[in-house]
Design an enzyme around this catalytic site. Structure first.
Site, PDB file in Angstrom:
ATOM      1  N   ARG A 224       0.850  -1.192   0.000  1.00 30.14           N
ATOM      2  CA  ARG A 224       0.000   0.000   0.000  1.00 30.14           C
ATOM      3  C   ARG A 224       0.888   1.246   0.000  1.00 30.14           C
ATOM      4  O   ARG A 224       1.937   1.263   0.652  1.00 30.14           O
ATOM      5  CB  ARG A 224      -0.898   0.036   1.245  1.00 30.14           C
ATOM      6  N   HIS A 272      -1.009  -0.002  -9.856  1.00 33.18           N
ATOM      7  CA  HIS A 272      -1.816  -0.878  -8.990  1.00 33.18           C
ATOM      8  C   HIS A 272      -2.368  -2.082  -9.771  1.00 33.18           C
ATOM      9  O   HIS A 272      -3.575  -2.315  -9.808  1.00 33.18           O
ATOM     10  CB  HIS A 272      -2.957  -0.091  -8.309  1.00 33.18           C
TER      11      HIS A 272
HETATM   12  N1  LIG Z   1      -1.041  -4.119  -5.220  1.00 34.15           N
HETATM   13  C1  LIG Z   1      -1.979  -5.032  -5.316  1.00 34.15           C
HETATM   14  O1  LIG Z   1      -2.454  -5.310  -6.418  1.00 34.15           O
HETATM   15  C2  LIG Z   1      -2.445  -5.746  -4.068  1.00 34.15           C
HETATM   16  C3  LIG Z   1      -3.273  -6.858  -4.197  1.00 34.15           C
HETATM   17  C4  LIG Z   1      -3.653  -7.545  -3.051  1.00 34.15           C
HETATM   18  C5  LIG Z   1      -3.214  -7.120  -1.802  1.00 34.15           C
HETATM   19  N2  LIG Z   1      -2.406  -6.024  -1.704  1.00 34.15           N
HETATM   20  C6  LIG Z   1      -1.929  -5.574  -0.380  1.00 34.15           C
HETATM   21  O2  LIG Z   1      -1.200  -6.612   0.232  1.00 34.15           O
HETATM   22  C7  LIG Z   1      -1.457  -6.554   1.631  1.00 34.15           C
HETATM   23  C8  LIG Z   1      -1.126  -7.878   2.276  1.00 34.15           C
HETATM   24  O3  LIG Z   1      -2.113  -8.836   1.912  1.00 34.15           O
HETATM   25  P1  LIG Z   1      -2.227 -10.237   2.683  1.00 34.15           P
HETATM   26  O4  LIG Z   1      -3.394 -10.933   2.117  1.00 34.15           O
HETATM   27  O5  LIG Z   1      -0.910 -10.932   2.690  1.00 34.15           O
HETATM   28  O6  LIG Z   1      -2.547  -9.710   4.170  1.00 34.15           O
HETATM   29  P2  LIG Z   1      -2.496 -10.521   5.531  1.00 34.15           P
HETATM   30  O7  LIG Z   1      -2.641 -11.974   5.285  1.00 34.15           O
HETATM   31  O8  LIG Z   1      -3.457  -9.834   6.442  1.00 34.15           O
HETATM   32  O9  LIG Z   1      -0.999 -10.292   6.054  1.00 34.15           O
HETATM   33  C9  LIG Z   1      -0.549  -9.082   6.575  1.00 34.15           C
HETATM   34  C10 LIG Z   1       0.833  -9.282   7.155  1.00 34.15           C
HETATM   35  O10 LIG Z   1       1.297  -8.025   7.657  1.00 34.15           O
HETATM   36  C11 LIG Z   1       1.741  -8.208   8.999  1.00 34.15           C
HETATM   37  N3  LIG Z   1       1.534  -6.990   9.776  1.00 34.15           N
HETATM   38  C12 LIG Z   1       0.416  -6.236   9.892  1.00 34.15           C
HETATM   39  N4  LIG Z   1       0.627  -5.197  10.739  1.00 34.15           N
HETATM   40  C13 LIG Z   1       1.913  -5.320  11.156  1.00 34.15           C
HETATM   41  C14 LIG Z   1       2.736  -4.577  12.044  1.00 34.15           C
HETATM   42  N5  LIG Z   1       2.265  -3.491  12.676  1.00 34.15           N
HETATM   43  N6  LIG Z   1       4.005  -4.983  12.231  1.00 34.15           N
HETATM   44  C15 LIG Z   1       4.491  -6.080  11.618  1.00 34.15           C
HETATM   45  N7  LIG Z   1       3.771  -6.839  10.761  1.00 34.15           N
HETATM   46  C16 LIG Z   1       2.498  -6.462  10.548  1.00 34.15           C
HETATM   47  C17 LIG Z   1       0.887  -9.334   9.540  1.00 34.15           C
HETATM   48  O11 LIG Z   1       1.507  -9.887  10.694  1.00 34.15           O
HETATM   49  P3  LIG Z   1       0.869 -11.166  11.425  1.00 34.15           P
HETATM   50  O12 LIG Z   1       1.163 -12.317  10.487  1.00 34.15           O
HETATM   51  O13 LIG Z   1       1.611 -11.260  12.684  1.00 34.15           O
HETATM   52  O14 LIG Z   1      -0.595 -10.897  11.557  1.00 34.15           O
HETATM   53  C18 LIG Z   1       0.858 -10.273   8.337  1.00 34.15           C
HETATM   54  O15 LIG Z   1       2.024 -11.051   8.307  1.00 34.15           O
HETATM   55  C19 LIG Z   1      -2.943  -6.171   1.695  1.00 34.15           C
HETATM   56  O16 LIG Z   1      -3.262  -5.592   2.944  1.00 34.15           O
HETATM   57  C20 LIG Z   1      -3.065  -5.192   0.569  1.00 34.15           C
HETATM   58  O17 LIG Z   1      -2.820  -3.900   1.110  1.00 34.15           O
HETATM   59  C21 LIG Z   1      -2.026  -5.340  -2.811  1.00 34.15           C
END
Ligand SMILES: NC(=O)c1ccc[n+]([C@@H]2O[C@H](COP(=O)([O-])OP(=O)(O)OC[C@H]3O[C@@H](n4cnc5c(N)ncnc54)[C@H](OP(=O)(O)O)[C@@H]3O)[C@@H](O)[C@H]2O)c1
Length: 309
Positions: A224, A272
């Site tokens: 993001r 994006h």
């Molecule tokens: N550019 C694009 O096209 C696109 C597409 C899809 C998604 N995305 C982005 O990718 C992000 C990740 O997706 P996901 O499905 O992998 O999300 P997710 O499964 O919710 O994973 C988020 C990760 O971030 C960690 N995290 C969150 N807050 C933190 C903090 N304060 N300190 C350290 N680690 C932290 C979490 O830790 P824990 O494991 O300990 O909970 C987890 O490992 C989404 O939120 C979205 O913004 C972008």
């Protein structure tokens, strides 16, 4: 007959409506999909950002709001959302992200630009290191970060990662919590940001954390835009401390035409597109969650509002 309300932007309806109808039918669920059900009669809401502000308060008998996006920052702080909210996991998102991340990691690892952009006779025999000699760090080891880490481990990279809670992933040097961040950054010749946008992660990459990266590091941000302080990144690029930034997400999207990122030689912009939900696959995820809810089974991928992701 379940009543399912589609809160999507109008342009998305012709793609999503048939995909959802087919998946619900395949799952044996009788449902009427519409955009104009009376809110108080709606069983399920299917939501994606982009259709303008939403007021979910009249949806008094709705059992679940099912998102079509992985990121939740556009809805999770909406005070009218009192129903359970499930985000999209799967539906092609993981595969797309793994491809984008490995592709852009390999571009920088192999120094591909040197040969793609070379115009003059050019016999530059700098052999790139093997992946085993390249440190890649992924901030965020959730669904997407963990899948990208696994793919990079398979390619032989020295992979580190960072999450909020402690994790153990095969072949990944896992760090966690505030105390683990600097160790993760020091190992990042290539840094991949796959954190959600939350109040805690906003501007996580700032002058101090950028300075903690090895000189000449490359940053990939498919997570993001909120994760990076843009002025600090531009300053670090100017100093040469950061060699390149490949950015898919931005504080303001679309990225304004006058933004300095567009013309900076050290920045590559992808608009994006790193990963997108694919309607047919994602519609099956939606149908499975509605089936689970109706059968009294636990719904998948519920968002924890207290932690914001
Ligand atoms: N550019 C694009 O096209 C696109 C597409 C899809 C998604 N995305 C982005 O990718 C992000 C990740 O997706 P996901 O499905 O992998 O999300 P997710 O499964 O919710 O994973 C988020 C990760 O971030 C960690 N995290 C969150 N807050 C933190 C903090 N304060 N300190 C350290 N680690 C932290 C979490 O830790 P824990 O494991 O300990 O909970 C987890 O490992 C989404 O939120 C979205 O913004 C972008």
């Amino acid at each position: 007959m379940l009543r399912v309300q589609l809160l999507l932007k109008p342009a998305a309806l012709p793609v999503w409506t048939p995909a959802l109808e087919a998946a619900l039918e395949e799952a044996g669920i009788e449902a009427a999909l519409a955009t104009d059900h009376a809110p108080e009669t709606v069983d399920y809401v299917i939501y994606a950002p982009g259709g303008g502000p939403v007021d979910l308060s009249p949806y008094t008998s709705t059992k679940l709001v099912q998102g079509l996006w992985a990121g939740v920052e556009s809805i999770i702080e909406n005070r009218s959302l009192t129903q359970p909210y499930a985000r999209m996991v799967g539906g092609g998102l993981t595969e797309g992200m793994v491809e984008w991340v490995t592709g852009h990691v390999l571009r920088h690892h192999l120094g591909m630009d040197r040969y793609i952009t070379a115009k003059d006779p050019h016999w530059d025999q700098r052999v790139p290191p093997l992946a085993a000699d390249r440190g890649v760090t992924i901030l965020g080891l959730g669904v997407l970060g963990a899948a990208c880490a696994a793919a990079l481990v398979t390619l032989g990279f020295r992979v580190s990662g960072w999450s909020r809670r402690e994790k153990a992933l095969p072949g990944v040097n896992c760090h966690h919590g505030e105390a683990g961040l600097s160790a993760a950054l020091v190992e990042a010749e290539i840094l991949v940001l796959l954190l959600p946008a939350t109040p805690v992660t906003t501007d996580l990459m700032n002058a101090d954390t950028l300075a903690a990266l090895p000189r000449g590091a490359v940053i990939l941000n498919p997570g993001r835009g909120a994760l990076i302080n843009e002025d600090a990144l531009l300053a670090a690029l100017e100093r040469g401390h950061i060699a390149h930034a490949t950015l898919d997400t931005f504080k303001t999207e679309p990225l304004p035409a006058a933004h300095p990122f567009w013309t900076h030689p050290g920045v590559t912009i992808t608009p994006h597109i790193a990963s997108e939900t694919r309607p047919d696959a994602a519609a099956r995820v939606v149908a499975e969650n509605i089936r689970r809810s109706e059968a009294g089974e636990p719904v998948l991928h519920l968002v924890d509002r207290t932690r914001g992701y």
